[in-house]
Write a protein that holds these residues in place. Structure first.
Motif, PDB file in Angstrom:
ATOM      1  N   SER A 114      32.583  47.405  27.362  1.00 16.19           N
ATOM      2  CA  SER A 114      33.204  48.034  28.537  1.00 16.19           C
ATOM      3  C   SER A 114      33.921  46.986  29.395  1.00 16.19           C
ATOM      4  N   GLY A 115      33.334  45.777  29.506  1.00 20.20           N
ATOM      5  CA  GLY A 115      33.967  44.702  30.279  1.00 20.20           C
ATOM      6  C   GLY A 115      35.238  44.211  29.601  1.00 20.20           C
ATOM      7  N   ARG A 116      35.187  44.095  28.265  1.00 17.69           N
ATOM      8  CA  ARG A 116      36.392  43.665  27.533  1.00 17.69           C
ATOM      9  C   ARG A 116      37.509  44.681  27.710  1.00 17.69           C
ATOM     10  N   LEU A 117      37.142  45.974  27.667  1.00 17.93           N
ATOM     11  CA  LEU A 117      38.173  47.009  27.850  1.00 17.93           C
ATOM     12  C   LEU A 117      38.727  46.999  29.273  1.00 17.93           C
ATOM     13  N   ALA A 118      37.852  46.737  30.261  1.00 15.63           N
ATOM     14  CA  ALA A 118      38.333  46.685  31.655  1.00 15.63           C
ATOM     15  C   ALA A 118      39.299  45.515  31.834  1.00 15.63           C
ATOM     16  N   VAL A 119      38.952  44.359  31.247  1.00 14.45           N
ATOM     17  CA  VAL A 119      39.845  43.195  31.318  1.00 14.45           C
ATOM     18  C   VAL A 119      41.162  43.508  30.589  1.00 14.45           C
ATOM     19  N   ALA A 120      41.045  44.159  29.425  1.00 14.42           N
ATOM     20  CA  ALA A 120      42.266  44.501  28.668  1.00 14.42           C
ATOM     21  C   ALA A 120      43.139  45.471  29.464  1.00 14.42           C
ATOM     22  N   GLY A 177      35.382  52.337  36.507  1.00 15.46           N
ATOM     23  CA  GLY A 177      35.039  52.574  37.918  1.00 15.46           C
ATOM     24  C   GLY A 177      35.676  51.520  38.820  1.00 15.46           C
ATOM     25  N   LEU A 178      35.615  51.774  40.132  1.00  4.82           N
ATOM     26  CA  LEU A 178      36.318  50.891  41.073  1.00  4.82           C
ATOM     27  C   LEU A 178      35.820  49.441  40.986  1.00  4.82           C
ATOM     28  N   ALA A 179      34.492  49.253  40.922  1.00  6.98           N
ATOM     29  CA  ALA A 179      33.952  47.885  40.898  1.00  6.98           C
ATOM     30  C   ALA A 179      34.458  47.133  39.664  1.00  6.98           C
ATOM     31  N   ALA A 180      34.449  47.813  38.519  1.00  3.87           N
ATOM     32  CA  ALA A 180      34.921  47.161  37.282  1.00  3.87           C
ATOM     33  C   ALA A 180      36.399  46.818  37.385  1.00  3.87           C
ATOM     34  N   ARG A 181      37.180  47.714  37.989  1.00  2.00           N
ATOM     35  CA  ARG A 181      38.626  47.454  38.105  1.00  2.00           C
ATOM     36  C   ARG A 181      38.894  46.267  39.038  1.00  2.00           C
ATOM     37  N   VAL A 182      38.146  46.217  40.162  1.00  2.00           N
ATOM     38  CA  VAL A 182      38.332  45.103  41.107  1.00  2.00           C
ATOM     39  C   VAL A 182      38.022  43.774  40.415  1.00  2.00           C
ATOM     40  N   LEU A 183      36.845  43.731  39.750  1.00  2.00           N
ATOM     41  CA  LEU A 183      36.439  42.480  39.086  1.00  2.00           C
ATOM     42  C   LEU A 183      37.441  42.091  38.006  1.00  2.00           C
ATOM     43  N   ALA A 184      37.846  43.081  37.201  1.00  2.00           N
ATOM     44  CA  ALA A 184      38.754  42.785  36.079  1.00  2.00           C
ATOM     45  C   ALA A 184      40.109  42.317  36.598  1.00  2.00           C
ATOM     46  N   LEU A 185      40.647  43.016  37.601  1.00  2.00           N
ATOM     47  CA  LEU A 185      41.993  42.652  38.084  1.00  2.00           C
ATOM     48  C   LEU A 185      41.979  41.277  38.750  1.00  2.00           C
ATOM     49  N   LEU A 186      40.925  41.009  39.544  1.00  2.00           N
ATOM     50  CA  LEU A 186      40.870  39.696  40.217  1.00  2.00           C
ATOM     51  C   LEU A 186      40.749  38.581  39.192  1.00  2.00           C
ATOM     52  N   SER A 187      39.843  38.760  38.209  1.00  2.00           N
ATOM     53  CA  SER A 187      39.657  37.658  37.256  1.00  2.00           C
ATOM     54  C   SER A 187      40.894  37.466  36.386  1.00  2.00           C
ATOM     55  N   LEU A 235      55.845  43.609  44.280  1.00  2.00           N
ATOM     56  CA  LEU A 235      54.899  43.149  43.261  1.00  2.00           C
ATOM     57  C   LEU A 235      53.460  43.329  43.754  1.00  2.00           C
ATOM     58  N   VAL A 236      53.223  42.999  45.014  1.00  2.00           N
ATOM     59  CA  VAL A 236      51.869  43.139  45.587  1.00  2.00           C
ATOM     60  C   VAL A 236      51.476  44.621  45.634  1.00  2.00           C
ATOM     61  N   ARG A 237      52.419  45.475  46.046  1.00  2.00           N
ATOM     62  CA  ARG A 237      52.117  46.927  46.085  1.00  2.00           C
ATOM     63  C   ARG A 237      51.734  47.437  44.692  1.00  2.00           C
ATOM     64  N   GLY A 238      52.507  47.036  43.685  1.00  2.00           N
ATOM     65  CA  GLY A 238      52.212  47.448  42.305  1.00  2.00           C
ATOM     66  C   GLY A 238      50.855  46.939  41.856  1.00  2.00           C
ATOM     67  N   TRP A 239      50.526  45.705  42.222  1.00  2.00           N
ATOM     68  CA  TRP A 239      49.241  45.090  41.861  1.00  2.00           C
ATOM     69  C   TRP A 239      48.091  45.907  42.458  1.00  2.00           C
ATOM     70  N   LEU A 240      48.264  46.307  43.735  1.00  2.00           N
ATOM     71  CA  LEU A 240      47.191  47.021  44.438  1.00  2.00           C
ATOM     72  C   LEU A 240      46.966  48.430  43.912  1.00  2.00           C
ATOM     73  N   THR A 241      47.979  49.043  43.289  1.00  2.00           N
ATOM     74  CA  THR A 241      47.789  50.436  42.824  1.00  2.00           C
ATOM     75  C   THR A 241      46.616  50.552  41.864  1.00  2.00           C
ATOM     76  N   PHE A 242      46.327  49.470  41.113  1.00  2.00           N
ATOM     77  CA  PHE A 242      45.227  49.480  40.140  1.00  2.00           C
ATOM     78  C   PHE A 242      43.884  49.743  40.815  1.00  2.00           C
ATOM     79  N   LEU A 243      43.812  49.419  42.110  1.00  2.00           N
ATOM     80  CA  LEU A 243      42.537  49.523  42.837  1.00  2.00           C
ATOM     81  C   LEU A 243      42.407  50.833  43.614  1.00  2.00           C
TER      82      LEU A 243
END
Ligand SMILES: [Fe+2]
Ligand SMILES: [Fe+2]
Length: 255
Positions: A114-120, A177-187, A235-243
């Motif tokens: 699940s973590g690999r898929l979130a990162v992907a 979920g939101l937590a996984a998306r935040v962690l994945a996008l930040l990393s 670019l920042v707006r587009g980045w934030l949509t993921f969250l």
């Protein structure tokens, strides 16, 4: 899913002009870094999709996964051909990409499926954003090699058209979920920016007209501020949509 342009034999062996993007050293090195990193990221994304396909609980998913994997493998093949042209400039491609490959292997080894898929999925979100950015940029018309311009353009169009695939697979396996998306996008964002700047630095260090990696951050800042590329706030707006709650990749424009 459409097919990428096939590299011809000539394209594989022709040397590139030194600063083939608008005559600008940083922009040229930045796009070369994108091409060098693309197959490494695609290898990770393909591995995550393979691992996640079994957990989707639907045999019909397998056909979609096979098509997606074929398309990403096709991208890698075209970029490898371009990267061999970089090797003609005495660029040691395996050494330049070794850092990011180590990072990807660590993530593969330690993250659950699940973590690999979130990162992907985060990688695919950034790919789609960069693709939208590239297709809208007036500056891309200043790339002097037509085959190189076409390579980046074809890749960008296909990244935009398949931008939802990994995210949908992640959802079907119960993740995203939101937590996984935040962690994945930040990393992914931090690691991606660091790896890109290190690769640009490695490429620049060999160039007497550039002062090496110290100029990379400044070059990136100039590139992000350039109206010929993309306005930074977009670019920042587009980045934030993921969250955003309820985010889906189809929320992003088609370019
Ligand atoms: Fe790709
Ligand atoms: Fe992709």
């Amino acid at each position: 899913m459409s097919a990428m342009i096939a590299p011809t034999r000539m394209e594989e062996v022709d040397p590139l002009p030194r600063y083939w993007c608008a005559g600008d050293p940083f922009e040229t090195r930045f796009l070369e870094a994108m091409s060098l990193l693309a197959p490494e990221v695609e290898r990770f994304v393909i591995g995550a999709v393979r691992a996640g396909a079994g957990g989707a609980g639907d045999p019909s998913i397998a056909a979609g996964c096979a098509g997606f994997i074929r398309e990403e493998a096709d991208h890698s093949r075209v970029h490898h051909a371009f990267n061999r042209r970089l090797a003609l400039q005495q660029i040691n491609v395996p050494a330049v990409v070794a850092r990011v490959r180590r990072l990807m292997k660590l993530a593969e080894r330690w993250l659950p499926v699940s973590g690999r898929l979130a990162v992907a999925a985060a990688c695919e979100h950034l790919s789609a954003l960069l693709s939208i950015w590239y297709l809208r940029a007036a500056r891309k018309d200043r790339i002097v090699c037509a085959d190189t311009r076409r390579m980046f353009e074809s890749h960008a169009r296909e990244e935009i058209s398949h931008r939802a695939f990994v995210f949908d697979l992640l959802r079907r396996t119960g993740g995203g979920g939101l937590a996984a998306r935040v962690l994945a996008l930040l990393s992914v964002s931090v690691a991606g920016a660091w790896c890109t700047l290190r690769v640009v630095g490695d490429l620049s260090r060999r160039d007497p007209r550039q002062a090496g990696s110290a100029l990379s951050a400044g070059g990136l800042f100039r590139l992000l501020r350039s109206e010929d590329w993309v306005p930074f706030p977009a670019l920042v707006r587009g980045w934030l949509t993921f969250l955003r709650p309820g985010f889906h990749p189809s929320d992003l424009p088609d370019a």
